[in-house]
Design an enzyme around this catalytic site. Structure first.
Site, PDB file in Angstrom:
ATOM      1  N   LYS A   1       0.832  -1.201   0.000  1.00  0.00           N
ATOM      2  CA  LYS A   1       0.000   0.000   0.000  1.00  0.00           C
ATOM      3  C   LYS A   1       0.871   1.257   0.000  1.00  0.00           C
ATOM      4  O   LYS A   1       0.643   2.186  -0.776  1.00  0.00           O
ATOM      5  CB  LYS A   1      -0.903  -0.018   1.240  1.00  0.00           C
ATOM      6  CG  LYS A   1      -2.064   0.933   1.176  1.00  0.00           C
ATOM      7  CD  LYS A   1      -2.920   0.804   2.439  1.00  0.00           C
ATOM      8  CE  LYS A   1      -3.759  -0.457   2.413  1.00  0.00           C
ATOM      9  NZ  LYS A   1      -4.358  -0.749   3.732  1.00  0.00           N
TER      10      LYS A   1
ATOM     11  N   ARG B   1      -2.862   3.058   8.596  1.00  0.00           N
ATOM     12  CA  ARG B   1      -3.211   1.932   7.730  1.00  0.00           C
ATOM     13  C   ARG B   1      -2.043   0.971   7.637  1.00  0.00           C
ATOM     14  O   ARG B   1      -0.924   1.372   7.371  1.00  0.00           O
ATOM     15  CB  ARG B   1      -3.537   2.452   6.317  1.00  0.00           C
ATOM     16  CG  ARG B   1      -4.354   3.709   6.305  1.00  0.00           C
ATOM     17  CD  ARG B   1      -4.432   4.340   4.924  1.00  0.00           C
ATOM     18  NE  ARG B   1      -5.104   3.504   3.964  1.00  0.00           N
ATOM     19  CZ  ARG B   1      -5.184   3.798   2.673  1.00  0.00           C
ATOM     20  NH1 ARG B   1      -4.596   4.889   2.188  1.00  0.00           N
ATOM     21  NH2 ARG B   1      -5.829   2.984   1.854  1.00  0.00           N
TER      22      ARG B   1
ATOM     23  N   GLY C   1      -8.190  -7.029   3.993  1.00  0.00           N
ATOM     24  CA  GLY C   1      -9.011  -7.173   5.185  1.00  0.00           C
ATOM     25  C   GLY C   1      -8.302  -7.810   6.363  1.00  0.00           C
ATOM     26  O   GLY C   1      -8.898  -7.986   7.410  1.00  0.00           O
TER      27      GLY C   1
ATOM     28  N   MET D   1      -5.568  -6.735   8.052  1.00  0.00           N
ATOM     29  CA  MET D   1      -5.064  -5.819   9.067  1.00  0.00           C
ATOM     30  C   MET D   1      -6.037  -4.657   9.190  1.00  0.00           C
ATOM     31  O   MET D   1      -6.687  -4.276   8.237  1.00  0.00           O
ATOM     32  CB  MET D   1      -3.705  -5.275   8.638  1.00  0.00           C
ATOM     33  CG  MET D   1      -2.767  -6.373   8.203  1.00  0.00           C
ATOM     34  SD  MET D   1      -2.274  -7.429   9.567  1.00  0.00           S
ATOM     35  CE  MET D   1      -0.546  -7.207   9.459  1.00  0.00           C
TER      36      MET D   1
ATOM     37  N   ARG E   1      -3.863  -1.030  -6.400  1.00  0.00           N
ATOM     38  CA  ARG E   1      -3.111  -2.286  -6.387  1.00  0.00           C
ATOM     39  C   ARG E   1      -3.581  -3.112  -7.577  1.00  0.00           C
ATOM     40  O   ARG E   1      -4.636  -2.850  -8.147  1.00  0.00           O
ATOM     41  CB  ARG E   1      -3.343  -3.053  -5.079  1.00  0.00           C
ATOM     42  CG  ARG E   1      -4.787  -3.460  -4.902  1.00  0.00           C
ATOM     43  CD  ARG E   1      -5.013  -4.233  -3.615  1.00  0.00           C
ATOM     44  NE  ARG E   1      -6.431  -4.327  -3.352  1.00  0.00           N
ATOM     45  CZ  ARG E   1      -6.983  -4.347  -2.149  1.00  0.00           C
ATOM     46  NH1 ARG E   1      -6.247  -4.256  -1.074  1.00  0.00           N
ATOM     47  NH2 ARG E   1      -8.283  -4.446  -2.009  1.00  0.00           N
TER      48      ARG E   1
ATOM     49  N   HIS F   1     -15.913  -7.656   1.675  1.00  0.00           N
ATOM     50  CA  HIS F   1     -14.924  -8.646   2.111  1.00  0.00           C
ATOM     51  C   HIS F   1     -15.206 -10.027   1.505  1.00  0.00           C
ATOM     52  O   HIS F   1     -14.321 -10.663   0.933  1.00  0.00           O
ATOM     53  CB  HIS F   1     -14.954  -8.722   3.645  1.00  0.00           C
ATOM     54  CG  HIS F   1     -14.037  -9.755   4.216  1.00  0.00           C
ATOM     55  ND1 HIS F   1     -14.466 -11.014   4.562  1.00  0.00           N
ATOM     56  CD2 HIS F   1     -12.709  -9.729   4.461  1.00  0.00           C
ATOM     57  CE1 HIS F   1     -13.434 -11.706   5.023  1.00  0.00           C
ATOM     58  NE2 HIS F   1     -12.359 -10.956   4.977  1.00  0.00           N
TER      59      HIS F   1
ATOM     60  N   SER G   1       8.432 -45.148 -19.260  1.00  0.00           N
ATOM     61  CA  SER G   1       7.524 -44.201 -18.632  1.00  0.00           C
ATOM     62  C   SER G   1       7.754 -44.334 -17.130  1.00  0.00           C
ATOM     63  O   SER G   1       7.571 -45.410 -16.563  1.00  0.00           O
ATOM     64  CB  SER G   1       6.079 -44.538 -18.981  1.00  0.00           C
ATOM     65  OG  SER G   1       5.218 -43.748 -18.193  1.00  0.00           O
TER      66      SER G   1
ATOM     67  N   THR H   1       6.074 -42.593 -11.223  1.00  0.00           N
ATOM     68  CA  THR H   1       6.672 -41.947 -10.053  1.00  0.00           C
ATOM     69  C   THR H   1       5.903 -42.204  -8.758  1.00  0.00           C
ATOM     70  O   THR H   1       6.440 -41.970  -7.686  1.00  0.00           O
ATOM     71  CB  THR H   1       6.805 -40.424 -10.286  1.00  0.00           C
ATOM     72  OG1 THR H   1       5.537 -39.937 -10.739  1.00  0.00           O
ATOM     73  CG2 THR H   1       7.863 -40.124 -11.315  1.00  0.00           C
TER      74      THR H   1
ATOM     75  N   CYS I   1       4.346 -40.874 -15.966  1.00  0.00           N
ATOM     76  CA  CYS I   1       2.937 -40.947 -15.646  1.00  0.00           C
ATOM     77  C   CYS I   1       2.879 -40.939 -14.119  1.00  0.00           C
ATOM     78  O   CYS I   1       3.886 -41.011 -13.475  1.00  0.00           O
ATOM     79  CB  CYS I   1       2.300 -42.198 -16.234  1.00  0.00           C
ATOM     80  SG  CYS I   1       3.126 -43.709 -15.754  1.00  0.00           S
TER      81      CYS I   1
ATOM     82  N   TYR J   1       7.636 -36.137 -22.362  1.00  0.00           N
ATOM     83  CA  TYR J   1       6.253 -35.832 -22.016  1.00  0.00           C
ATOM     84  C   TYR J   1       5.964 -36.092 -20.550  1.00  0.00           C
ATOM     85  O   TYR J   1       6.718 -36.786 -19.865  1.00  0.00           O
ATOM     86  CB  TYR J   1       5.271 -36.628 -22.892  1.00  0.00           C
ATOM     87  CG  TYR J   1       5.181 -38.106 -22.590  1.00  0.00           C
ATOM     88  CD1 TYR J   1       4.318 -38.582 -21.600  1.00  0.00           C
ATOM     89  CD2 TYR J   1       5.942 -39.030 -23.291  1.00  0.00           C
ATOM     90  CE1 TYR J   1       4.235 -39.939 -21.315  1.00  0.00           C
ATOM     91  CE2 TYR J   1       5.869 -40.385 -23.020  1.00  0.00           C
ATOM     92  CZ  TYR J   1       5.010 -40.837 -22.024  1.00  0.00           C
ATOM     93  OH  TYR J   1       4.934 -42.173 -21.741  1.00  0.00           O
TER      94      TYR J   1
END
Ligand code: ADP
Ligand code: MG
Ligand code: MG
Length: 879
Positions: free
Chosen positions: A22, A92, A101, A103, A336, A454, A763, A766, A830, A850
């Site tokens: 800000k 502020r 919102g 603070m 902002r 809000h 392939s 994992t 994959c 891939y």
């Protein structure tokens, strides 16, 4: 000596880590000549210093604050606490990353028994001045001394009732004076001390309250949800007040330079006449559209529109601007980068490219891959929608469709959501305390507040469906009932549906359909695809999944798990007979039936894929998973296979394994029962031939799972090859196909150079590779991984984002060694990691061809792959 305080004209927008978002933007706007009320900023360094001194403002900071205050008095020509011409300020907070919102801001600081006289004198408006004073007491009491606002609200309601007024603005100066004296009494009673009359004391108390609020629970939760570093600290902005509550030539509002829901290029906003800013944000009064301002104050409206254009030009992004008008003079209080839905984010990015303001690369980098989730959200089925009755209509604050059970407070919503209930949080208006309840809800509905309240802002940030300002309903949070104007009554747990695109609320749970993608999305995705190097495939086992994935841009199937086809209700009896068969004739008979069924599936997939690569994994899971557990089922199987129940039970116990994850599965099944893979290979190639005859190109990849040694793979591969060769000989036809393997054991990674001699592709599986590398069973990890997370023993859940140091290193090793034998071997991933942006960056870096992921993650993976490529290019350029 360190500098802790900066005047607005000393900063610029790049300084947000020092001055907070800000403050840096207030400084920037001051620098480019916009009408920003003057002020100064205590930097985040001051916050750190404050924390280092255990919650004390050091002498250095105090001295600098007093110097800057004196300067502010000089430039405004007003004095703190003056009975003639008092200086009032807002205090502020401003964190380096926007925390809307989170603070608390204090307005009208500096008012006391003396300066209120000065303010009335200066503004010539007793009512608005006294109103500012009573608000200040309340805000100050709330933020600095934690006095619950309802004490003050009650006093306000009581006084209105006594006088028979409807609205706050009916209060006359005498009423307000009375109210102030009651407020001061409330303050003394609750705070245990008198209201501080010295403005400097007020200021220092407010500054420490802002610094303290950095650690308040709402802020801590918000940071956790948004991954914001707690060490940044917050800045504090001290700014001369301007007054939007000085009659009908004053007001306050919020403007977005483009529409934050759709991205449409048109200034969008709301404002309230004769009001101070908090009223808009808190949703206490429902504001009106900006077009009203055009009618009331055309010149100010023009100035505002011009300012919007200027700020957008300056920041090269859609801005969210807060403004106040004091007696027909416009002041800009904040700007902002505006929060927006993903749909709007893409629209804005694409438009900015067309306007020549940003590059395509920038447009690609601006959207975080996981934000795309929001776009792929479903909508209500149009037929069901047409038939359903609208319960009420509110403002469409954040798009999407959601159904769920209503809950009237955040805590109950959280409890219900934790029990697996789909929850819609229903409030009169939300406040920052509701944040966790909002996060866990499917959607949010409020009776009050506007498009910038809000609830609206937070919901858009979370990508959640949200409807606000629904004046058609009344909510009693105590009684937990929702009443509509038409007289309907809903209770906690009742089901409703919300359409965040139209603002309509329906009194039942409506069925959902897939999301529709905009032309801007298609165009943007094309840029994404042009930038990426990785191919994105999908893990799909059914024609429906494949169809959806192609719609989302998948380039083929990376993993089709054939056991999912086996699990079908009408197929399982044959699978069971195949498994318990005691001789090869019985087994062949069952397999023949299964083959016809598999062929149907493969044909359907090949047809849809239309020549795109399809990777089919042969049967993988342990056999006992297919077998019956309940007596009834066992009896049925006995009957169907002509065996006794006792015989079946014996066979079942033979097949039971101590540790199935490490047991008789994957290629090990093929070692003991070669007929299974033989059948599957035949089913694949017979289907391929059918599709080829239909004139559709087809090129299956046949994948052998769970290989650990080259010998295993060679044996199975040769069997499959021989089977296929026989088919080709018989049909006098040759079709292209590849045989390869899933690399999912650590040993396979290590000996990948040997394995590559018998594989046309790798392939990496994992999921299993992670299980086997860590020795963590994924099914049991829930018992201990949360503790690992709490103690930060792992940077992240290794089943979500690949463990680069361990599992990732094995993938890299396997890739390098595989290519030593076969430089052009096709390599992909994959498994869940194929849809995780961070893992995708890693797979890009180590040069895979891939990744493959679930259908809904395909667009996310495309974007992550493009960003990985752009980041790489960029870092090469800067090296
Ligand atoms: P938040 O971070 O919650 O948006 P702000 O610090 O922007 O909080 O303050 C909320 C509102 O208070 C602003 O939108 C504005 O309307 C009002 N406000 C803040 N400072 C001033 C000021 N100097 N003069 C008048 N109004 C102000
Ligand atoms: Mg603000
Ligand atoms: Mg596996």
């Amino acid at each position: 000596m360190r500098k802790f305080v900066y005047q607005f004209d000393e900063g610029r927008k790049e300084m947000k880590f020092l001055l907070g978002g800000k403050g840096a933007n207030l400084a920037e706007m001051t620098r480019i000549g916009l009408p920003v009320p003057p002020g100064f900023i205590l930097s985040t360094d001051a916050c750190k210093d404050y924390n280092e001194h255990h919650g004390h403002l050091s002498e250095d900071i105090l001295r600098e604050v007093m110097l800057h205050l004196a300067h502010l008095e000089e430039v405004t020509g007003k004095q703190f606490g003056s009975a003639e011409n008092p200086l009032l300020v807002s205090v502020r907070s401003g964190a380096p990353l926007s925390m809307p919102g989170m603070m608390d801001t204090i307005l009208n600081l500096g008012l006391n028994e003396k300066s209120i006289q000065g303010l009335m004198h200066a503004t010539g408006d007793a009512r608005s001045s006294l109103d500012s004073y009573r608000r200040f007491i309340q805000m100050f009491g709330d933020v600095v001394f934690g006095i619950p606002s309802y004490h003050f609200e009650q006093a306000l309601t009581r006084i209105k009732k006594e006088a028979g007024y409807q609205s706050d603005t009916d209060l006359q100066p005498a009423d307000l004076e009375e109210l102030i004296s009651r407020y001061l009494d409330i303050f003394s009673a609750e705070a245990g001390r008198d209201f501080p009359q010295d403005p400097k004391e007020q200021l220092l108390l407010a500054i420490t309250a802002v610094f303290d609020s950095w650690m308040n629970p709402r802020a801590v939760i918000y940071r956790r949800l948004h991954d914001i570093d707690a060490s940044y600290g917050t800045a504090v902005n001290i700014q001369a007040m301007v007054f939007g509550n000085t009659g009908d030539t004053s007001g306050t509002g919020i403007a977005f330079t483009r529409n934050p829901s759709t991205g449409e290029k048109a200034v969008f906003g709301e404002f309230l006449l004769n009001a101070q800013g908090e009223d808009v944000v808190a949703g206490i009064r429902t504001p009106v559209e900006l077009s009203q301002l055009q009618k009331l104050m055309p010149q100010i409206f023009e100035e505002l529109i011009a300012t919007c254009a200027l700020l957008e030009e300056h920041y090269l992004d859609m801005q969210d601007i807060e403004f106040t008008i004091e007696k027909e003079r416009l002041y800009i209080l904040q700007t902002r980068n505006g929060k927006r839905t993903t749909k709007a984010a893409i629209q804005v990015a694409v438009d900015l490219v067309h306007e020549g303001k940003i590059s395509r690369e920038e447009a690609i980098m601006r959207i975080a891959p996981k934000e795309l989730d929001q776009l792929l959200h479903p909508a209500f089925h149009p037929d069901a929608l047409a038939k359903s009755r609208v319960l009420a209509t509110g403002l469409p604050a954040s798009p999407g469709a959601a159904t769920g059970a209503i809950y009237f407070d955040a805590a109950s919503a959280v409890r219900a959501a934790d029990m697996g209930i789909k929850v819609i949080l229903v409030r009169s208006e939300t406040s920052p305390e509701d944040i966790e309840g909002m996060a866990k809800s499917e959607a949010i509905l409020t009776a009050r507040g506007g498009m910038t309240s809000h609830a609206a802002v937070v919901a858009r940030g979370m990508g959640k469906c949200c409807i606000v300002g629904c004046a058609d309903i009344l909510i009693d949070e105590q009684e937990k009932v929702l009443r509509t104007k038409a007289g309907q009554i809903l209770h906690e747990g009742d089901l409703i549906s919300l359409d965040g695109g139209t603002g309509q609320i329906y009194e039942e749970a409506l069925p959902l359909t897939e999301a529709e993608l905009s032309p801007a999305f298609d165009e943007w995705m094309q840029w994404v695809d042009e930038s990426k190097r990785l191919q994105i495939r999908v893990n799909a086992d059914t024609p429906a999944d494949l169809q959806m994935a192609l719609h989302f841009g998948a380039e083929g199937i990376g993993l089709c798990r054939t056991e999912h086809m086996f699990f079908h209700e009408d197929r399982i009896p044959f699978v069971r007979q195949m498994i318990i068969a005691e001789n090869s004739q019985d087994r062949a008979c069952a397999l023949e039936k299964l083959k016809d069924m598999q062929k149907e599936d493969f044909c359907a997939l090949f047809r849809i894929a239309a020549g795109r690569p399809i990777n089919i994994r042969l049967l993988d899971p342990p056999l006992h998973e297919f077998l019956p557990k309940e007596t009834r089922e066992i009896e049925k199987l006995a009957q169907a296979s002509g065996k006794t129940v006792a015989e079946i039970r014996r066979r079942l116990s033979e097949l039971t394994e101590t540790n199935p994850m490490l047991g008789h599965r994957g290629c090990r099944l093929a070692v003991t029962f070669p007929e299974i893979y033989k059948m599957q290979a035949e089913a694949i190639m017979e289907s391929a031939m059918i599709i080829h005859d239909e004139g559709i190109p087809v090129h299956p990849e046949i994948m052998i799972p769970l290989v650990a040694t080259q010998a295993e793979l060679a044996l199975i591969k040769n069997e499959i090859k021989a089977t296929i060769q026989q088919m080709f000989d018989k049909e006098r036809l040759i079709l292209p196909f590849d045989i390869g393997t899933m690399i999912e054991t650590p040993r396979a990674c290590i000996v990948a150079d040997q394995i590559a001699k018998d594989a046309q592709f790798f392939s990496f599986g994992t999921n299993d590779l992670t299980q086997l590398t860590f020795g963590f069973s994924r099914d049991d990890a829930g018992k201990f991984l949360p503790s690992y997370e709490k103690l930060a023993l792992l940077p992240q859940d290794p089943f979500v984002s690949i463990d680069q140091d361990g599992v990732g290193a094995l993938v890299e090793l396997g890739t390098v060694r595989g290519r030593m034998t076969q430089p052009n071997i096709k390599i992909g991933v994959c498994g869940e990691h194929g849809g995780d942006p961070k893992s995708i960056r890693f797979f890009h870096k180590i040069g895979l061809q891939y990744v493959s992921c679930s259908p809904f993650r395909v667009p996310i993976a495309r974007l992550a792959a493009a960003q990985a490529a752009l980041l790489e290019q960029h870092s090469m350029e800067t090296v």
